[in-house]
Write a protein that holds these residues in place. Structure first.
Motif, PDB file in Angstrom:
ATOM      1  N   ALA A  47      -4.013   4.456  -3.323  1.00  0.00           N
ATOM      2  CA  ALA A  47      -4.374   5.068  -4.682  1.00  0.00           C
ATOM      3  C   ALA A  47      -4.759   3.917  -5.869  1.00  0.00           C
ATOM      4  N   LEU A  48      -4.006   2.864  -5.557  1.00  0.00           N
ATOM      5  CA  LEU A  48      -4.148   1.737  -6.410  1.00  0.00           C
ATOM      6  C   LEU A  48      -5.476   0.998  -6.157  1.00  0.00           C
ATOM      7  N   HIS A  49      -5.832   0.839  -4.997  1.00  0.00           N
ATOM      8  CA  HIS A  49      -7.146   0.530  -4.675  1.00  0.00           C
ATOM      9  C   HIS A  49      -8.363   1.231  -5.115  1.00  0.00           C
ATOM     10  N   VAL A  69       1.140  -2.125 -15.111  1.00  0.00           N
ATOM     11  CA  VAL A  69      -0.222  -1.678 -14.660  1.00  0.00           C
ATOM     12  C   VAL A  69      -0.035  -2.277 -13.358  1.00  0.00           C
ATOM     13  N   TYR A  70      -0.147  -1.740 -12.171  1.00  0.00           N
ATOM     14  CA  TYR A  70      -0.144  -2.258 -10.755  1.00  0.00           C
ATOM     15  C   TYR A  70      -1.670  -2.235 -10.387  1.00  0.00           C
ATOM     16  N   ARG A  71      -1.939  -3.454  -9.444  1.00  0.00           N
ATOM     17  CA  ARG A  71      -3.146  -3.417  -8.841  1.00  0.00           C
ATOM     18  C   ARG A  71      -3.087  -4.177  -7.515  1.00  0.00           C
ATOM     19  N   VAL A  72      -3.933  -3.842  -6.756  1.00  0.00           N
ATOM     20  CA  VAL A  72      -3.717  -4.207  -5.243  1.00  0.00           C
ATOM     21  C   VAL A  72      -4.200  -5.604  -5.024  1.00  0.00           C
ATOM     22  N   THR A  73      -3.517  -6.495  -4.484  1.00  0.00           N
ATOM     23  CA  THR A  73      -4.070  -8.002  -4.172  1.00  0.00           C
ATOM     24  C   THR A  73      -4.673  -8.107  -3.020  1.00  0.00           C
ATOM     25  N   GLN A  74      -5.266  -9.335  -2.662  1.00  0.00           N
ATOM     26  CA  GLN A  74      -5.750  -9.743  -1.390  1.00  0.00           C
ATOM     27  C   GLN A  74      -5.245  -9.159  -0.370  1.00  0.00           C
TER      28      GLN A  74
END
Lengths: 187, 187
Positions: free
Chosen positions: A10-12, A68-73
DNA sequence: GACGGATATGCAACCCGATGCATAAGAGAT
DNA sequence: ATCTCTTATGCATCGGGTTGCATATCCGTC
Protein backbone atom coordinates in the motif's frame (compact mmCIF):
# COMPACT_ATOMS: atom_id res chain seq x y z
CA UNK A 1 3.58 -11.55 8.73
CA UNK A 2 1.28 -10.75 5.83
CA UNK A 3 -0.01 -7.49 7.29
CA UNK A 4 3.53 -6.17 7.01
CA UNK A 5 3.62 -6.82 3.27
CA UNK A 6 0.11 -5.55 2.75
CA UNK A 7 1.28 -2.28 4.32
CA UNK A 8 4.46 -2.22 2.24
CA UNK A 9 2.45 -2.76 -0.94
CA UNK A 10 0.00 0.00 0.00
CA UNK A 11 2.82 2.41 0.90
CA UNK A 12 4.70 1.51 -2.25
CA UNK A 13 1.70 2.63 -4.27
CA UNK A 14 1.55 5.86 -2.29
CA UNK A 15 3.10 7.12 0.98
CA UNK A 16 0.51 7.52 3.72
CA UNK A 17 -0.14 7.85 7.45
CA UNK A 18 -1.43 5.07 9.67
CA UNK A 19 -4.79 6.75 9.62
CA UNK A 20 -4.88 6.86 5.83
CA UNK A 21 -3.88 3.21 5.66
CA UNK A 22 -6.66 2.29 8.07
CA UNK A 23 -9.20 3.99 5.85
CA UNK A 24 -7.79 2.39 2.73
CA UNK A 25 -8.04 -1.04 4.32
CA UNK A 26 -11.55 -0.39 5.55
CA UNK A 27 -12.92 1.17 2.36
CA UNK A 28 -11.05 -0.44 -0.51
CA UNK A 29 -9.10 -3.44 0.79
CA UNK A 30 -11.66 -5.21 2.96
CA UNK A 31 -11.94 -8.03 0.44
CA UNK A 32 -8.16 -8.56 0.53
CA UNK A 33 -7.04 -8.02 4.11
CA UNK A 34 -8.53 -6.83 7.40
CA UNK A 35 -6.63 -4.91 10.05
CA UNK A 36 -7.53 -2.64 12.94
CA UNK A 37 -5.85 0.73 13.37
CA UNK A 38 -4.08 -0.53 16.51
CA UNK A 39 -2.54 -3.33 14.51
CA UNK A 40 -1.51 -0.96 11.74
CA UNK A 41 0.21 1.53 14.06
CA UNK A 42 2.01 -1.26 15.88
CA UNK A 43 3.26 -2.85 12.66
CA UNK A 44 4.36 0.52 11.26
CA UNK A 45 6.41 1.11 14.42
CA UNK A 46 8.10 -2.27 14.03
CA UNK A 47 8.81 -1.68 10.36
CA UNK A 48 10.32 1.67 11.26
CA UNK A 49 12.61 -0.11 13.75
CA UNK A 50 13.70 -2.46 11.00
CA UNK A 51 14.13 0.41 8.53
CA UNK A 52 11.60 -1.06 6.07
CA UNK A 53 9.80 2.27 6.10
CA UNK A 54 10.85 5.86 6.81
CA UNK A 55 8.71 8.54 8.38
CA UNK A 56 8.19 12.22 7.58
CA UNK A 57 6.40 14.16 10.34
CA UNK A 58 3.93 16.76 9.10
CA UNK A 59 2.97 19.29 11.80
CA UNK A 60 -0.68 20.26 11.98
CA UNK A 61 -2.39 23.10 13.79
CA UNK A 62 -4.17 21.87 16.92
CA UNK A 63 -4.03 18.20 15.99
CA UNK A 64 -1.44 15.45 16.56
CA UNK A 65 1.23 15.53 13.86
CA UNK A 66 0.62 13.41 10.81
CA UNK A 67 3.37 10.83 10.36
CA UNK A 68 3.66 10.09 6.67
CA UNK A 69 5.34 6.74 6.01
CA UNK A 70 7.07 5.71 2.81
CA UNK A 71 8.85 2.50 1.77
CA UNK A 72 12.67 2.45 1.97
CA UNK A 73 14.98 0.55 -0.37
CA UNK A 74 15.19 -2.20 2.25
CA UNK A 75 11.41 -2.32 2.46
CA UNK A 76 11.11 -2.62 -1.28
CA UNK A 77 13.61 -5.48 -1.32
CA UNK A 78 11.75 -7.25 1.50
CA UNK A 79 8.48 -6.91 -0.41
CA UNK A 80 10.03 -8.19 -3.64
CA UNK A 81 11.53 -11.18 -1.81
CA UNK A 82 8.13 -11.98 -0.28
CA UNK A 83 6.47 -11.88 -3.70
CA UNK A 84 8.68 -14.70 -4.94
CA UNK A 85 7.72 -16.95 -2.02
CA UNK A 86 4.86 -19.43 -2.12
CA UNK A 87 2.24 -19.33 0.65
CA UNK A 88 -0.13 -22.03 1.85
CA UNK A 89 -3.81 -21.28 1.27
CA UNK A 90 -5.40 -19.79 4.38
CA UNK A 91 -7.09 -22.28 6.69
CA UNK A 92 -10.87 -22.41 6.72
CA UNK A 93 -12.45 -21.45 10.05
CA UNK A 94 -16.12 -20.65 9.76
CA UNK A 95 -18.38 -20.78 12.85
CA UNK A 96 -21.49 -20.94 10.69
CA UNK A 97 -20.35 -24.16 9.03
CA UNK A 98 -19.43 -25.60 12.42
CA UNK A 99 -23.04 -25.17 13.49
CA UNK A 100 -24.16 -27.49 10.71
CA UNK A 101 -22.42 -30.32 12.55
CA UNK A 102 -24.58 -29.91 15.65
CA UNK A 103 -27.32 -31.93 13.93
CA UNK A 104 -30.66 -31.98 15.72
CA UNK A 105 -29.41 -29.48 18.33
CA UNK A 106 -29.58 -26.84 15.62
CA UNK A 107 -33.21 -25.92 15.09
CA UNK A 108 -34.76 -24.47 11.96
CA UNK A 109 -35.45 -21.09 13.55
CA UNK A 110 -31.80 -20.50 14.47
CA UNK A 111 -30.72 -21.78 11.08
CA UNK A 112 -33.13 -19.43 9.32
CA UNK A 113 -31.91 -16.47 11.34
CA UNK A 114 -28.22 -17.19 10.64
CA UNK A 115 -28.96 -17.76 6.99
CA UNK A 116 -30.81 -14.47 6.70
CA UNK A 117 -27.89 -12.66 8.35
CA UNK A 118 -25.45 -14.34 6.00
CA UNK A 119 -27.47 -13.38 2.95
CA UNK A 120 -27.80 -9.80 4.14
CA UNK A 121 -24.05 -9.67 4.75
CA UNK A 122 -23.07 -10.86 1.28
CA UNK A 123 -25.73 -8.82 -0.48
CA UNK A 124 -24.30 -5.76 1.25
CA UNK A 125 -20.78 -6.82 0.25
CA UNK A 126 -21.94 -7.19 -3.35
CA UNK A 127 -23.41 -3.69 -3.31
CA UNK A 128 -20.12 -2.31 -1.99
CA UNK A 129 -18.08 -4.21 -4.59
CA UNK A 130 -20.33 -3.09 -7.43
CA UNK A 131 -19.91 0.51 -6.35
CA UNK A 132 -16.13 0.11 -6.10
CA UNK A 133 -16.23 -1.38 -9.58
CA UNK A 134 -18.08 1.61 -11.01
CA UNK A 135 -15.86 4.06 -9.19
CA UNK A 136 -12.38 2.68 -9.80
CA UNK A 137 -12.67 0.44 -12.84
CA UNK A 138 -15.31 1.99 -15.09
CA UNK A 139 -13.64 0.96 -18.35
CA UNK A 140 -12.64 -2.64 -17.84
CA UNK A 141 -11.07 -3.03 -21.28
CA UNK A 142 -8.64 -0.15 -20.93
CA UNK A 143 -7.01 -0.89 -17.58
CA UNK A 144 -3.26 -0.83 -17.09
CA UNK A 145 -1.73 -4.01 -15.70
CA UNK A 146 -1.47 -2.31 -12.31
CA UNK A 147 -5.21 -1.66 -12.12
CA UNK A 148 -6.16 -4.90 -13.82
CA UNK A 149 -4.47 -6.73 -10.91
CA UNK A 150 -6.48 -4.74 -8.39
CA UNK A 151 -9.61 -5.30 -10.42
CA UNK A 152 -9.03 -9.04 -10.22
CA UNK A 153 -8.82 -8.80 -6.42
CA UNK A 154 -12.20 -7.11 -6.51
CA UNK A 155 -13.50 -9.81 -8.86
CA UNK A 156 -12.45 -12.33 -6.20
CA UNK A 157 -14.59 -10.50 -3.65
CA UNK A 158 -17.55 -10.50 -6.03
CA UNK A 159 -17.21 -14.20 -6.85
CA UNK A 160 -16.95 -15.07 -3.15
CA UNK A 161 -20.12 -13.15 -2.32
CA UNK A 162 -22.01 -14.64 -5.25
CA UNK A 163 -20.88 -18.11 -4.33
CA UNK A 164 -22.16 -17.71 -0.78
CA UNK A 165 -25.49 -16.38 -2.00
CA UNK A 166 -25.80 -19.37 -4.29
CA UNK A 167 -25.07 -21.66 -1.38
CA UNK A 168 -27.62 -19.87 0.79
CA UNK A 169 -30.23 -20.49 -1.90
CA UNK A 170 -29.33 -24.17 -1.90
CA UNK A 171 -29.70 -24.18 1.87
CA UNK A 172 -33.20 -22.75 1.69
CA UNK A 173 -34.15 -25.25 -0.97
CA UNK A 174 -32.81 -28.31 0.80
CA UNK A 175 -33.06 -27.46 4.50
CA UNK A 176 -35.92 -25.03 5.01
CA UNK A 177 -38.56 -25.90 2.39
CA UNK A 178 -40.10 -28.47 4.73
CA UNK A 179 -40.26 -25.86 7.50
CA UNK A 180 -42.12 -23.51 5.20
CA UNK A 181 -44.46 -26.32 4.13
CA UNK A 182 -45.08 -27.18 7.78
CA UNK A 183 -46.26 -23.69 8.68
CA UNK A 184 -49.98 -23.05 8.89
CA UNK A 185 -50.94 -23.59 5.29
CA UNK A 186 -50.06 -20.12 4.03
CA UNK A 187 -47.26 -21.36 1.67
CA UNK B 1 -13.81 -19.96 21.06
CA UNK B 2 -15.21 -21.78 18.04
CA UNK B 3 -12.83 -24.73 18.27
CA UNK B 4 -14.48 -25.56 21.57
CA UNK B 5 -17.89 -25.84 19.97
CA UNK B 6 -16.57 -27.68 16.96
CA UNK B 7 -15.21 -30.27 19.39
CA UNK B 8 -18.46 -30.38 21.36
CA UNK B 9 -20.43 -30.90 18.15
CA UNK B 10 -18.07 -33.68 17.04
CA UNK B 11 -18.19 -35.38 20.44
CA UNK B 12 -21.94 -35.01 20.61
CA UNK B 13 -22.20 -36.98 17.40
CA UNK B 14 -19.88 -39.65 18.81
CA UNK B 15 -17.49 -39.84 21.81
CA UNK B 16 -13.87 -39.92 20.75
CA UNK B 17 -10.24 -39.42 21.78
CA UNK B 18 -8.14 -36.40 20.92
CA UNK B 19 -6.39 -38.49 18.34
CA UNK B 20 -9.65 -39.52 16.70
CA UNK B 21 -10.83 -35.93 16.66
CA UNK B 22 -7.62 -34.82 15.01
CA UNK B 23 -8.13 -37.37 12.25
CA UNK B 24 -11.78 -36.38 11.84
CA UNK B 25 -10.80 -32.73 11.47
CA UNK B 26 -8.05 -33.57 9.04
CA UNK B 27 -9.97 -36.03 6.90
CA UNK B 28 -13.60 -34.95 7.01
CA UNK B 29 -13.81 -31.46 8.53
CA UNK B 30 -11.05 -29.58 6.72
CA UNK B 31 -13.60 -27.55 4.80
CA UNK B 32 -15.27 -26.48 8.06
CA UNK B 33 -12.55 -25.98 10.64
CA UNK B 34 -8.81 -26.54 10.97
CA UNK B 35 -7.01 -27.45 14.19
CA UNK B 36 -3.70 -29.05 15.12
CA UNK B 37 -3.55 -31.94 17.58
CA UNK B 38 -1.82 -29.71 20.13
CA UNK B 39 -4.71 -27.31 19.99
CA UNK B 40 -7.23 -30.12 20.30
CA UNK B 41 -5.57 -31.69 23.36
CA UNK B 42 -5.24 -28.31 25.04
CA UNK B 43 -8.86 -27.41 24.43
CA UNK B 44 -10.07 -30.83 25.62
CA UNK B 45 -8.12 -30.34 28.86
CA UNK B 46 -9.76 -26.95 29.40
CA UNK B 47 -13.20 -28.31 28.65
CA UNK B 48 -12.57 -31.10 31.13
CA UNK B 49 -11.69 -28.46 33.75
CA UNK B 50 -14.97 -26.73 33.05
CA UNK B 51 -16.88 -30.02 33.07
CA UNK B 52 -18.13 -29.56 29.51
CA UNK B 53 -16.78 -33.01 28.70
CA UNK B 54 -16.07 -36.14 30.74
CA UNK B 55 -13.30 -38.63 30.11
CA UNK B 56 -13.23 -42.43 30.16
CA UNK B 57 -9.69 -43.90 30.16
CA UNK B 58 -9.29 -47.04 28.06
CA UNK B 59 -6.12 -48.99 28.91
CA UNK B 60 -4.17 -50.36 25.99
CA UNK B 61 -1.39 -52.90 25.85
CA UNK B 62 2.01 -51.22 25.34
CA UNK B 63 0.60 -47.85 24.27
CA UNK B 64 -0.52 -44.74 26.16
CA UNK B 65 -4.08 -45.11 27.42
CA UNK B 66 -6.78 -43.85 25.12
CA UNK B 67 -8.82 -41.10 26.76
CA UNK B 68 -12.29 -41.23 25.34
CA UNK B 69 -14.14 -37.94 25.76
CA UNK B 70 -17.90 -37.47 25.74
CA UNK B 71 -20.10 -34.40 26.14
CA UNK B 72 -21.66 -33.77 29.57
CA UNK B 73 -25.03 -32.18 30.21
CA UNK B 74 -23.26 -28.88 30.83
CA UNK B 75 -21.39 -29.24 27.57
CA UNK B 76 -24.60 -29.90 25.70
CA UNK B 77 -26.20 -26.81 27.22
CA UNK B 78 -23.13 -24.69 26.33
CA UNK B 79 -23.32 -25.94 22.74
CA UNK B 80 -27.04 -25.25 22.49
CA UNK B 81 -26.57 -21.73 23.85
CA UNK B 82 -23.81 -21.08 21.30
CA UNK B 83 -26.05 -22.23 18.47
CA UNK B 84 -28.56 -19.49 19.23
CA UNK B 85 -25.88 -16.78 19.03
CA UNK B 86 -25.07 -14.84 15.90
CA UNK B 87 -21.46 -14.66 14.72
CA UNK B 88 -19.74 -12.13 12.47
CA UNK B 89 -18.49 -13.51 9.17
CA UNK B 90 -14.81 -14.45 9.39
CA UNK B 91 -12.39 -11.75 8.23
CA UNK B 92 -10.69 -12.18 4.87
CA UNK B 93 -6.91 -12.57 5.05
CA UNK B 94 -5.41 -13.95 1.90
CA UNK B 95 -1.70 -13.42 1.14
CA UNK B 96 -2.24 -14.24 -2.53
CA UNK B 97 -4.69 -11.37 -2.96
CA UNK B 98 -2.31 -9.05 -1.13
CA UNK B 99 0.31 -9.77 -3.76
CA UNK B 100 -1.98 -8.36 -6.43
CA UNK B 101 -1.53 -4.95 -4.84
CA UNK B 102 2.22 -4.94 -5.39
CA UNK B 103 1.64 -3.82 -8.98
CA UNK B 104 4.71 -3.86 -11.19
CA UNK B 105 6.81 -5.46 -8.44
CA UNK B 106 4.86 -8.66 -9.07
CA UNK B 107 6.16 -10.20 -12.27
CA UNK B 108 4.29 -12.57 -14.56
CA UNK B 109 6.51 -15.53 -13.72
CA UNK B 110 5.76 -15.32 -9.99
CA UNK B 111 2.11 -14.73 -10.72
CA UNK B 112 1.97 -17.76 -13.01
CA UNK B 113 3.64 -19.95 -10.38
CA UNK B 114 1.28 -18.86 -7.60
CA UNK B 115 -1.71 -19.28 -9.88
CA UNK B 116 -0.64 -22.79 -10.85
CA UNK B 117 -0.21 -23.70 -7.17
CA UNK B 118 -3.62 -22.28 -6.38
CA UNK B 119 -5.28 -24.23 -9.16
CA UNK B 120 -3.54 -27.43 -8.11
CA UNK B 121 -4.65 -26.83 -4.54
CA UNK B 122 -8.34 -26.39 -5.35
CA UNK B 123 -8.40 -29.17 -7.93
CA UNK B 124 -7.05 -31.48 -5.24
CA UNK B 125 -9.66 -30.16 -2.79
CA UNK B 126 -12.38 -30.83 -5.34
CA UNK B 127 -11.16 -34.40 -5.79
CA UNK B 128 -11.25 -34.92 -2.03
CA UNK B 129 -14.73 -33.42 -1.74
CA UNK B 130 -16.07 -35.52 -4.61
CA UNK B 131 -14.75 -38.63 -2.95
CA UNK B 132 -16.28 -37.62 0.41
CA UNK B 133 -19.52 -37.04 -1.45
CA UNK B 134 -19.51 -40.54 -2.95
CA UNK B 135 -18.52 -42.14 0.33
CA UNK B 136 -20.81 -40.41 2.82
CA UNK B 137 -23.70 -39.03 0.80
CA UNK B 138 -24.27 -41.46 -2.07
CA UNK B 139 -28.04 -41.01 -2.17
CA UNK B 140 -28.60 -37.28 -1.95
CA UNK B 141 -32.39 -37.49 -2.05
CA UNK B 142 -32.70 -39.83 0.94
CA UNK B 143 -30.60 -38.07 3.53
CA UNK B 144 -31.82 -37.48 7.07
CA UNK B 145 -31.78 -33.85 8.21
CA UNK B 146 -28.63 -34.63 10.21
CA UNK B 147 -26.70 -35.75 7.16
CA UNK B 148 -28.27 -33.19 4.86
CA UNK B 149 -26.74 -30.48 7.09
CA UNK B 150 -23.32 -32.08 6.81
CA UNK B 151 -23.80 -32.50 3.10
CA UNK B 152 -24.46 -28.76 2.80
CA UNK B 153 -21.17 -28.05 4.59
CA UNK B 154 -19.48 -30.20 1.98
CA UNK B 155 -21.39 -28.35 -0.76
CA UNK B 156 -19.89 -25.16 0.63
CA UNK B 157 -16.41 -26.62 0.22
CA UNK B 158 -17.20 -27.62 -3.36
CA UNK B 159 -18.62 -24.22 -4.27
CA UNK B 160 -15.59 -22.48 -2.76
CA UNK B 161 -13.16 -24.60 -4.75
CA UNK B 162 -15.15 -24.15 -7.96
CA UNK B 163 -15.36 -20.42 -7.41
CA UNK B 164 -11.58 -20.15 -7.01
CA UNK B 165 -10.98 -22.22 -10.13
CA UNK B 166 -13.31 -19.94 -12.05
CA UNK B 167 -11.40 -16.94 -10.77
CA UNK B 168 -8.09 -18.54 -11.71
CA UNK B 169 -9.38 -18.98 -15.25
CA UNK B 170 -10.33 -15.30 -15.35
CA UNK B 171 -6.84 -14.45 -14.14
CA UNK B 172 -5.23 -16.42 -16.95
CA UNK B 173 -7.52 -14.80 -19.46
CA UNK B 174 -7.01 -11.23 -18.31
CA UNK B 175 -3.49 -11.22 -16.82
CA UNK B 176 -1.43 -13.89 -18.54
CA UNK B 177 -2.70 -14.11 -22.12
CA UNK B 178 -0.16 -11.49 -23.22
CA UNK B 179 2.61 -13.47 -21.53
CA UNK B 180 1.62 -16.60 -23.44
CA UNK B 181 1.41 -14.68 -26.70
CA UNK B 182 4.88 -13.26 -26.03
CA UNK B 183 6.48 -16.71 -25.71
CA UNK B 184 8.33 -18.12 -28.71
CA UNK B 185 5.41 -18.76 -31.02
CA UNK B 186 4.57 -22.25 -29.74
CA UNK B 187 1.08 -21.26 -28.46
C1' DG C 1 20.74 -51.58 12.55
C1' DA C 2 18.63 -47.13 11.27
C1' DC C 3 14.81 -44.49 9.76
C1' DG C 4 10.34 -43.09 9.01
C1' DG C 5 5.39 -43.60 9.90
C1' DA C 6 1.40 -44.71 12.77
C1' DT C 7 -0.60 -44.66 17.37
C1' DA C 8 -1.45 -41.59 21.45
C1' DT C 9 -0.56 -37.90 24.47
C1' DG C 10 1.04 -33.45 25.93
C1' DC C 11 4.15 -28.93 27.48
C1' DA C 12 6.22 -24.41 26.42
C1' DA C 13 7.10 -20.35 23.84
C1' DC C 14 5.94 -17.13 20.57
C1' DC C 15 3.32 -14.10 17.60
C1' DC C 16 -0.64 -12.08 15.67
C1' DG C 17 -5.27 -10.36 16.03
C1' DA C 18 -8.96 -8.63 19.07
C1' DT C 19 -10.46 -5.64 22.63
C1' DG C 20 -10.43 -2.00 25.87
C1' DC C 21 -8.68 2.26 27.05
C1' DA C 22 -6.30 6.86 26.48
C1' DT C 23 -5.19 11.51 24.58
C1' DA C 24 -6.44 15.84 22.08
C1' DA C 25 -9.38 19.02 19.51
C1' DG C 26 -12.65 20.79 16.03
C1' DA C 27 -17.50 20.32 13.79
C1' DG C 28 -22.19 19.56 13.80
C1' DA C 29 -26.51 17.89 15.91
C1' DT C 30 -30.10 17.90 19.62
C1' DA D 1 -24.31 22.04 27.42
C1' DT D 2 -23.77 17.34 25.92
C1' DC D 3 -23.21 13.81 22.50
C1' DT D 4 -21.23 11.86 18.66
C1' DC D 5 -18.25 11.87 14.70
C1' DT D 6 -13.86 12.76 12.54
C1' DT D 7 -9.02 13.43 12.61
C1' DA D 8 -4.69 11.22 14.44
C1' DT D 9 -1.91 8.54 17.40
C1' DG D 10 -0.84 4.87 20.51
C1' DC D 11 -0.38 1.35 24.94
C1' DA D 12 -1.71 -2.87 27.52
C1' DT D 13 -3.69 -7.17 27.86
C1' DC D 14 -5.60 -11.41 26.52
C1' DG D 15 -6.59 -15.40 23.85
C1' DG D 16 -6.07 -18.44 20.02
C1' DG D 17 -3.14 -20.49 16.46
C1' DT D 18 1.62 -21.96 15.18
C1' DT D 19 5.84 -24.20 15.97
C1' DG D 20 9.14 -26.85 18.32
C1' DC D 21 9.96 -30.42 21.28
C1' DA D 22 9.09 -34.68 24.25
C1' DT D 23 7.61 -39.48 25.46
C1' DA D 24 6.62 -44.37 24.35
C1' DT D 25 5.99 -48.45 21.32
C1' DC D 26 5.15 -51.22 17.22
C1' DC D 27 5.69 -52.03 12.26
C1' DG D 28 7.59 -52.07 7.82
C1' DT D 29 11.39 -50.78 4.86
C1' DC D 30 16.12 -49.84 3.22
Amino acid sequence: MTLRFALLAALHEEPATGYDLNRRFRDRLGHVWNASHQQIYRELARMLDEALVAVQPVPQADRPDRKVYRVTQGGKRALQAWLTEGHPRPAIRDPFLVKLFAGELLNDADLERDLAELEAHYRERLRTYRSLERRWFPDERNLSRHYRLQYMALRRGILTAESWLQWAAEMRERMLLSARGASKGNG
